[in-house]
Design a protein around this motif. Structure first.
Motif, PDB file in Angstrom:
ATOM      1  N   LYS A  31       0.841  -1.192   0.000  1.00 37.21           N
ATOM      2  CA  LYS A  31       0.000   0.000   0.000  1.00 37.21           C
ATOM      3  C   LYS A  31       0.881   1.248   0.000  1.00 37.21           C
ATOM      4  O   LYS A  31       1.849   1.325   0.761  1.00 37.21           O
ATOM      5  CB  LYS A  31      -0.907   0.007   1.239  1.00 37.21           C
ATOM      6  CG  LYS A  31      -1.875  -1.178   1.292  1.00 37.21           C
ATOM      7  CD  LYS A  31      -2.726  -1.123   2.559  1.00 37.21           C
ATOM      8  CE  LYS A  31      -3.685  -2.307   2.635  1.00 37.21           C
ATOM      9  NZ  LYS A  31      -4.490  -2.274   3.883  1.00 37.21           N
ATOM     10  N   ASN A  32       0.512   2.209  -0.834  1.00 38.40           N
ATOM     11  CA  ASN A  32       1.382   3.367  -1.003  1.00 38.40           C
ATOM     12  C   ASN A  32       1.351   4.354   0.160  1.00 38.40           C
ATOM     13  O   ASN A  32       2.140   5.302   0.191  1.00 38.40           O
ATOM     14  CB  ASN A  32       1.060   4.109  -2.306  1.00 38.40           C
ATOM     15  CG  ASN A  32      -0.347   4.692  -2.324  1.00 38.40           C
ATOM     16  OD1 ASN A  32      -1.040   4.731  -1.310  1.00 38.40           O
ATOM     17  ND2 ASN A  32      -0.773   5.147  -3.490  1.00 38.40           N
ATOM     18  N   ASP A  33       0.456   4.145   1.128  1.00 40.26           N
ATOM     19  CA  ASP A  33       0.390   5.062   2.276  1.00 40.26           C
ATOM     20  C   ASP A  33       0.578   4.334   3.606  1.00 40.26           C
ATOM     21  O   ASP A  33       0.271   4.874   4.666  1.00 40.26           O
ATOM     22  CB  ASP A  33      -0.934   5.810   2.279  1.00 40.26           C
ATOM     23  CG  ASP A  33      -2.144   4.869   2.367  1.00 40.26           C
ATOM     24  OD1 ASP A  33      -1.943   3.635   2.239  1.00 40.26           O
ATOM     25  OD2 ASP A  33      -3.261   5.359   2.548  1.00 40.26           O
ATOM     26  N   ASP A  34       1.117   3.122   3.541  1.00 39.46           N
ATOM     27  CA  ASP A  34       1.244   2.296   4.747  1.00 39.46           C
ATOM     28  C   ASP A  34       2.561   2.568   5.475  1.00 39.46           C
ATOM     29  O   ASP A  34       3.334   1.657   5.758  1.00 39.46           O
ATOM     30  CB  ASP A  34       1.133   0.819   4.350  1.00 39.46           C
ATOM     31  CG  ASP A  34       0.895  -0.082   5.562  1.00 39.46           C
ATOM     32  OD1 ASP A  34       0.487   0.447   6.616  1.00 39.46           O
ATOM     33  OD2 ASP A  34       1.125  -1.302   5.450  1.00 39.46           O
ATOM     34  N   HIS A  94       5.243   3.503  -5.907  1.00 42.48           N
ATOM     35  CA  HIS A  94       4.734   4.484  -4.938  1.00 42.48           C
ATOM     36  C   HIS A  94       5.549   5.769  -4.917  1.00 42.48           C
ATOM     37  O   HIS A  94       5.562   6.499  -3.911  1.00 42.48           O
ATOM     38  CB  HIS A  94       4.693   3.899  -3.519  1.00 42.48           C
ATOM     39  CG  HIS A  94       4.167   2.513  -3.407  1.00 42.48           C
ATOM     40  ND1 HIS A  94       3.047   2.078  -4.091  1.00 42.48           N
ATOM     41  CD2 HIS A  94       4.605   1.430  -2.688  1.00 42.48           C
ATOM     42  CE1 HIS A  94       2.814   0.805  -3.799  1.00 42.48           C
ATOM     43  NE2 HIS A  94       3.743   0.391  -2.963  1.00 42.48           N
ATOM     44  N   LYS A 140       3.651   9.102  -3.978  1.00 42.54           N
ATOM     45  CA  LYS A 140       3.211   9.119  -2.584  1.00 42.54           C
ATOM     46  C   LYS A 140       4.400   9.260  -1.644  1.00 42.54           C
ATOM     47  O   LYS A 140       4.330   9.976  -0.630  1.00 42.54           O
ATOM     48  CB  LYS A 140       2.455   7.816  -2.273  1.00 42.54           C
ATOM     49  CG  LYS A 140       1.637   7.878  -0.991  1.00 42.54           C
ATOM     50  CD  LYS A 140       0.422   8.774  -1.152  1.00 42.54           C
ATOM     51  CE  LYS A 140      -0.457   8.751   0.080  1.00 42.54           C
ATOM     52  NZ  LYS A 140      -1.662   9.599  -0.088  1.00 42.54           N
ATOM     53  N   HIS A 181       5.605  12.858  -1.730  1.00 40.31           N
ATOM     54  CA  HIS A 181       4.666  13.686  -0.962  1.00 40.31           C
ATOM     55  C   HIS A 181       4.955  13.554   0.533  1.00 40.31           C
ATOM     56  O   HIS A 181       4.949  14.549   1.270  1.00 40.31           O
ATOM     57  CB  HIS A 181       3.222  13.263  -1.250  1.00 40.31           C
ATOM     58  CG  HIS A 181       2.598  13.986  -2.407  1.00 40.31           C
ATOM     59  ND1 HIS A 181       2.427  15.352  -2.426  1.00 40.31           N
ATOM     60  CD2 HIS A 181       2.093  13.528  -3.576  1.00 40.31           C
ATOM     61  CE1 HIS A 181       1.847  15.714  -3.562  1.00 40.31           C
ATOM     62  NE2 HIS A 181       1.638  14.623  -4.282  1.00 40.31           N
ATOM     63  N   LYS A 182       5.199  12.331   0.981  1.00 39.56           N
ATOM     64  CA  LYS A 182       5.488  12.095   2.405  1.00 39.56           C
ATOM     65  C   LYS A 182       6.808  12.765   2.788  1.00 39.56           C
ATOM     66  O   LYS A 182       6.923  13.374   3.866  1.00 39.56           O
ATOM     67  CB  LYS A 182       5.532  10.598   2.691  1.00 39.56           C
ATOM     68  CG  LYS A 182       5.921  10.224   4.120  1.00 39.56           C
ATOM     69  CD  LYS A 182       4.949  10.788   5.158  1.00 39.56           C
ATOM     70  CE  LYS A 182       3.603  10.110   5.120  1.00 39.56           C
ATOM     71  NZ  LYS A 182       2.748  10.548   6.261  1.00 39.56           N
ATOM     72  N   GLU A 203       6.135  16.381   3.137  1.00 39.87           N
ATOM     73  CA  GLU A 203       5.352  16.606   4.359  1.00 39.87           C
ATOM     74  C   GLU A 203       6.236  16.585   5.601  1.00 39.87           C
ATOM     75  O   GLU A 203       6.028  17.366   6.547  1.00 39.87           O
ATOM     76  CB  GLU A 203       4.271  15.523   4.460  1.00 39.87           C
ATOM     77  CG  GLU A 203       3.425  15.560   5.708  1.00 39.87           C
ATOM     78  CD  GLU A 203       2.549  14.322   5.819  1.00 39.87           C
ATOM     79  OE1 GLU A 203       2.442  13.762   6.935  1.00 39.87           O
ATOM     80  OE2 GLU A 203       1.986  13.892   4.787  1.00 39.87           O
TER      81      GLU A 203
END
Length: 434
Positions: free
Chosen positions: A166-169, A205, A208, A211-212, A215
């Motif tokens: 998962k790209n946000d895990d 990913h 994503k 982006h992380k 952030e």
């Protein structure tokens, strides 16, 4: 693993470690094979010399020797070690005969597994479970591992792209530690930064992950502060399917929308001349393909003119950039461009009917069509302009030559020398009359 016996002195043990084990467990062919041994480097070198094994003293002070066996591949054989001291970039090591201690100094649990010649599997930090769950964790305390080498922050994100489903895990505790320790990246060489970023940017990913990273405030620490980034464009070429084949510099050129910003980042990260060439080519010419009004004849004409205007000894640079551009746009824009006008008029057809060329271009690819095209030479030379117009060398000659060459290009390279000489004579008369 029978080859390990050839680099194992009597009374010592060698195990396959690190990425090779991880890749095998993921049903991937290992890119590198790393071996860890209880023997000290001098013992391994002596064994190689006795058995006639080619070897390189890659990093003797850190216990690493590269050996070449019968298959012609290089294998790194490293003495087990522990860190005596670290400064966030380099480590002073001490040799040991304890495999667990050696595993403790590795970065991630999925990179800390090992296997011996008998097939016994060693997993001191639950790397197998993490691999099964597609989870990326540091060995032991994340804060300590990062402080040993701050580049591990970027390695975390690189391996997240390789392992996570998962790209946000992202692990909340890990990214919190990364946020706290990010200042340490400032001490890492820019070349090492680029080595990691280039693997992130073409990996799974990627958008994503970036982006992380943004952030968490990592961008200023890796010289991306103030750089305009186009995540949408990077996402688009990842969706095209050709991203795994392009150079990282090509992907970076889609992420960074400004030629000036690309140049700044290239200089900061000390990218190679080829990488800059590819990136600047993509930035300059990709609009030709993504333009909604693009059609096959226009696209071909643009790049044919570019090849005609490029000196023969420099055309390899155009082909390199063109290959990258067509790979990046492989599954969408190129195909749509080709299909936009699959048939166009062929002047050699006496009946005036159109002959379809689209299937040919689509089947072999735009790059192949252009790379096999016999680039014509302008039939008129500068000295012929001088002779025809009775001019002296200078800017005026260049202006008339350029106009003649443009006329030749507009004719699809069909006009001959006599036509072009007549054209510039007419232009010269008009100039004198005005």
């Amino acid at each position: 693993m029978c080859y390990t016996t050839r680099v194992t002195p009597p009374g010592h043990e060698v195990r396959l470690v690190g990425g090779a084990i991880r890749d095998i467990l993921m049903d991937k062919k290992p890119k590198d094979v790393d071996l860890a041994t209880t023997a000290i480097p001098e013992q391994t070198v002596k064994l190689c010399e006795t058995n006639g094994i080619k070897h390189i003293l890659t990093g003797l002070q850190h216990g690493t020797i590269s050996v070449m066996l019968d298959d012609g591949e290089l294998y790194e054989v490293t003495t087990l070690r522990t860190d005596v001291s670290t400064d966030g970039r380099h480590a002073v090591v001490q040799f040991t005969d304890d495999f667990r201690l050696d595993a403790a100094r590795r970065d991630l649990t999925v990179n800390a597994m090992a296997a011996d010649i008998d097939g016994n599997f060693y997993d001191y930090y639950d790397g197998l479970a993490d691999l099964h769950n597609r989870r990326v964790r540091f060995v032991g305390d994340a804060r300590e591992r990062i402080r040993e080498d701050y580049l591990r922050i970027l390695r975390y994100f690189r391996f997240f792209g390789r392992i996570a489903n998962k790209n946000d895990d992202f692990d909340d505790e890990t990214v919190q530690v990364i946020s706290e320790q990010k200042d340490g990246l400032a001490a890492i060489s820019r070349e090492r930064i680029w080595l990691e970023v280039q693997k992130i940017i073409v990996g799974c990913h990627a958008v994503k992950i970036l982006h992380k990273m943004k952030e968490l405030g990592l961008f200023p620490e890796i010289n991306l502060k103030g750089v305009q980034l186009d995540f949408k464009e990077l996402s688009r070429i990842h969706g095209n399917g050709g991203i795994s084949e392009v150079r990282p510099a090509t992907a970076l050129a889609y992420l960074i929308s400004s030629k000036t910003d690309f140049g700044i980042v290239r200089k900061s990260w000390k990218m190679s001349c080829d990488e800059e060439l590819v990136g600047q080519f993509v930035l300059k010419h990709r609009e030709v393909l993504v333009n909604p009004h693009a059609c096959l004849p226009r696209v071909l004409k643009h790049f044919k003119d570019l090849l005609v205007d490029t000196p023969k000894h420099c055309r390899h640079k155009v082909y390199l950039g063109l290959r990258e551009l067509t790979l990046a746009e492989s599954n969408t824009t190129i195909r749509e461009t080709i299909q936009a006008e699959t048939c166009y008029h062929d002047n050699t057809v006496e009946s005036g009917e159109s002959r379809c060329h689209g299937d040919t271009v689509e089947s072999v690819g735009l790059y192949n069509v252009l790379s096999t095209w016999d680039v014509p030479t302008c039939p008129i030379r500068g000295d012929e302009v001088i002779s025809a117009l009775n001019l002296r060398k200078g800017p005026e000659v260049q202006r008339f030559y350029t106009r003649a060459k443009n006329k030749w290009k507009e004719s699809d390279y069909l006009l001959g020398k006599e036509d072009l000489l007549k054209h510039i004579l007419d232009l010269h008369k008009e100039t004198k009359c005005s």
